[in-house]
Write a protein that holds these residues in place. Sequence first.
Motif, mmCIF file in Angstrom:
data_model
loop_
_atom_site.group_PDB
_atom_site.id
_atom_site.type_symbol
_atom_site.label_atom_id
_atom_site.label_comp_id
_atom_site.label_asym_id
_atom_site.label_seq_id
_atom_site.Cartn_x
_atom_site.Cartn_y
_atom_site.Cartn_z
ATOM 1 N N CYS A 1 22.464 22.787 10.740
ATOM 2 C CA CYS A 1 21.974 21.650 11.529
ATOM 3 C C CYS A 1 20.527 21.300 11.172
ATOM 4 O O CYS A 1 19.767 22.119 10.658
ATOM 5 N N ASP B 1 17.949 20.719 13.061
ATOM 6 C CA ASP B 1 16.916 21.461 13.790
ATOM 7 C C ASP B 1 16.651 22.821 13.142
ATOM 8 O O ASP B 1 15.503 23.253 13.033
ATOM 9 N N SER C 1 13.018 23.536 11.466
ATOM 10 C CA SER C 1 12.175 24.528 12.135
ATOM 11 C C SER C 1 11.970 25.771 11.279
ATOM 12 O O SER C 1 10.983 26.490 11.455
ATOM 13 N N SER D 1 12.582 23.141 20.753
ATOM 14 C CA SER D 1 13.075 22.294 19.662
ATOM 15 C C SER D 1 14.025 21.218 20.159
ATOM 16 O O SER D 1 14.258 20.233 19.468
ATOM 17 N N SER D 2 14.594 21.400 21.329
ATOM 18 C CA SER D 2 15.401 20.364 21.987
ATOM 19 C C SER D 2 15.467 20.731 23.462
ATOM 20 O O SER D 2 15.082 21.840 23.844
ATOM 21 N N PRO D 3 15.938 19.797 24.333
ATOM 22 C CA PRO D 3 15.924 20.074 25.774
ATOM 23 C C PRO D 3 16.665 21.368 26.116
ATOM 24 O O PRO D 3 17.805 21.554 25.703
ATOM 25 N N TYR E 1 16.683 31.836 18.764
ATOM 26 C CA TYR E 1 17.065 30.548 19.349
ATOM 27 C C TYR E 1 17.620 30.875 20.720
ATOM 28 O O TYR E 1 18.591 31.629 20.831
ATOM 29 N N ASN F 1 19.062 29.266 24.221
ATOM 30 C CA ASN F 1 19.517 28.214 25.129
ATOM 31 C C ASN F 1 19.786 28.920 26.446
ATOM 32 O O ASN F 1 20.809 29.582 26.609
ATOM 33 N N SER G 1 28.167 19.800 20.777
ATOM 34 C CA SER G 1 26.830 19.686 20.210
ATOM 35 C C SER G 1 25.889 20.482 21.097
ATOM 36 O O SER G 1 24.740 20.437 21.013
#
Length: 133
Positions: free
Chosen positions: A28, A30, A34, A62-64, A80, A82, A133
């Motif tokens: 991806c 990102d 990164s 890097s994203s919400p 990473y 989440n 996603s």
Amino acid sequence: MQNEGGCHCGAIRYVATGQPYNATACHCLDCRRSSGAPFMAWFSVATPEFRVTQGKMALYASSPGVQRGFCGACGTSLTYLNAALGEIDVSTATLDDPAEPAPRDHIWVQSRIPWVELGTFLPAHARNRDGSS
Ligand SMILES: [Zn+2]
Ligand SMILES: [Zn+2]
């Protein structure tokens, strides 16, 4: 099971205990931007099974809802997170012994750089393996 690793300069050391899962190669945008690498190899463990044992990771949103952990001194991409998933992805290439857990598939190959050949017989998914996603 215990997987230990760290960043290039040695300031950050970590240990990931428990059974790794979802070992993958992610193409991806990102991950590429990164890390500065053509793709990133990751494996997941439950969040409580990851521990920084030396130093303190710098964090980048890097994203919400997502925070990427890296070494603020040498820039190595390490994790990473989440938070909603209860798991943390760890950069396989930063393990002291990165031979395992080897990626079991490729994800986000719709974003693959054309000159990156998927030179293995692993399953390849256009986006995430469940199509999300
Ligand atoms: Zn470092
Ligand atoms: Zn990715």
